[in-house]
Write a protein that holds these residues in place. Sequence first.
Motif, mmCIF file in Angstrom:
data_model
loop_
_atom_site.group_PDB
_atom_site.id
_atom_site.type_symbol
_atom_site.label_atom_id
_atom_site.label_comp_id
_atom_site.label_asym_id
_atom_site.label_seq_id
_atom_site.Cartn_x
_atom_site.Cartn_y
_atom_site.Cartn_z
ATOM 1 N N SER A 156 0.861 -1.171 0.000
ATOM 2 C CA SER A 156 0.000 0.000 0.000
ATOM 3 C C SER A 156 0.897 1.220 0.000
ATOM 4 O O SER A 156 1.787 1.340 0.850
ATOM 5 C CB SER A 156 -0.916 -0.008 1.232
ATOM 6 N N GLN A 157 0.681 2.106 -0.960
ATOM 7 C CA GLN A 157 1.532 3.287 -1.080
ATOM 8 C C GLN A 157 0.721 4.463 -1.601
ATOM 9 O O GLN A 157 0.082 4.381 -2.644
ATOM 10 C CB GLN A 157 2.718 3.007 -2.007
ATOM 11 N N ASN A 158 0.746 5.544 -0.852
ATOM 12 C CA ASN A 158 0.107 6.797 -1.256
ATOM 13 C C ASN A 158 -1.358 6.601 -1.634
ATOM 14 O O ASN A 158 -1.862 7.199 -2.580
ATOM 15 C CB ASN A 158 0.866 7.414 -2.435
ATOM 16 N N GLY A 159 -2.057 5.736 -0.886
ATOM 17 C CA GLY A 159 -3.481 5.518 -1.115
ATOM 18 C C GLY A 159 -3.808 4.435 -2.117
ATOM 19 O O GLY A 159 -4.981 4.092 -2.295
ATOM 20 N N TRP A 160 -2.801 3.885 -2.793
ATOM 21 C CA TRP A 160 -3.014 2.836 -3.784
ATOM 22 C C TRP A 160 -2.667 1.474 -3.187
ATOM 23 O O TRP A 160 -1.672 1.335 -2.485
ATOM 24 C CB TRP A 160 -2.144 3.069 -5.020
ATOM 25 N N GLN A 161 -3.488 0.479 -3.493
ATOM 26 C CA GLN A 161 -3.212 -0.889 -3.101
ATOM 27 C C GLN A 161 -2.710 -1.639 -4.334
ATOM 28 O O GLN A 161 -3.359 -1.636 -5.388
ATOM 29 C CB GLN A 161 -4.470 -1.576 -2.564
ATOM 30 N N VAL A 162 -1.544 -2.259 -4.200
ATOM 31 C CA VAL A 162 -0.931 -2.970 -5.320
ATOM 32 C C VAL A 162 -0.757 -4.432 -4.927
ATOM 33 O O VAL A 162 -0.146 -4.728 -3.902
ATOM 34 C CB VAL A 162 0.432 -2.359 -5.701
ATOM 35 N N GLU A 163 -1.284 -5.336 -5.731
ATOM 36 C CA GLU A 163 -1.182 -6.759 -5.463
ATOM 37 C C GLU A 163 -0.504 -7.439 -6.650
ATOM 38 O O GLU A 163 -0.838 -7.185 -7.808
ATOM 39 C CB GLU A 163 -2.572 -7.361 -5.224
ATOM 40 N N PHE A 164 0.449 -8.305 -6.337
ATOM 41 C CA PHE A 164 1.217 -9.018 -7.353
ATOM 42 C C PHE A 164 0.772 -10.482 -7.339
ATOM 43 O O PHE A 164 1.046 -11.211 -6.390
ATOM 44 C CB PHE A 164 2.716 -8.900 -7.062
ATOM 45 N N ALA A 165 0.082 -10.905 -8.394
ATOM 46 C CA ALA A 165 -0.489 -12.249 -8.419
ATOM 47 C C ALA A 165 0.514 -13.303 -8.848
ATOM 48 O O ALA A 165 0.382 -14.472 -8.477
ATOM 49 C CB ALA A 165 -1.704 -12.286 -9.358
ATOM 50 N N ASN A 166 1.523 -12.902 -9.632
ATOM 51 C CA ASN A 166 2.479 -13.899 -10.116
ATOM 52 C C ASN A 166 3.738 -13.204 -10.615
ATOM 53 O O ASN A 166 3.704 -12.032 -11.000
ATOM 54 C CB ASN A 166 1.875 -14.731 -11.250
#
Length: 209
Positions: A156-166
Amino acid sequence: MRKFVWFCLVVLLGGCATKVVRIHGPANMQAYEERHGKVAEIPSFELRGRVGIRTVDKGWSGGLVWSQQGEQLDIRFRGPLGTGGIQVTGDAENLRVQTSRGDDFMTSEAELDFTEEFGGSLPVRALRYWMLGIPYPGDSFEQLEVGQDGLLWSMSQNGWQVEFANYAYVVGESEDGQILRLPDRLRISHGNFMIKLVIKDWALPDSCD
């Protein structure tokens, strides 16, 4: 048309709370830091894939080609996306936007323009780093989740959620031919706004020595 162009521009590009790092095993953070150091030094890359954008009531998808040479970027959307094609070039501070419909304009305030048009900020500088599987160095992160192999799986950075699936194995073209693991499926969200990226091909040129 200009509003649609700015909406699509979010996919192209680049406040802070206490850092929280979840790890599973004592060697994870060391492995993460070692990988981070190698990936952060990559000055150039090219990727090809597909991108999808979704809001509460709308959605688009299309092909994506992103070429990064130092601070210079060249990003191209290719149909459908409603316009046939969009190209963005520049250095994230000064961007030129061209579309197959004949739009051609410069901007130096992408984040401000996006806020005025849609009521939300634009991660102009950050996406280049997120696609490599590391936080954007310009902002603190609120949370990292690191796996047993040192790979970043969510942040989570600067209000954004980032998910790495693969992650995919990518062989660099430097003399040592080192193998790096880079993301090939990402989901990036901010409230009801979501971007999905599927990267089909990574290329690390000779300049990555």
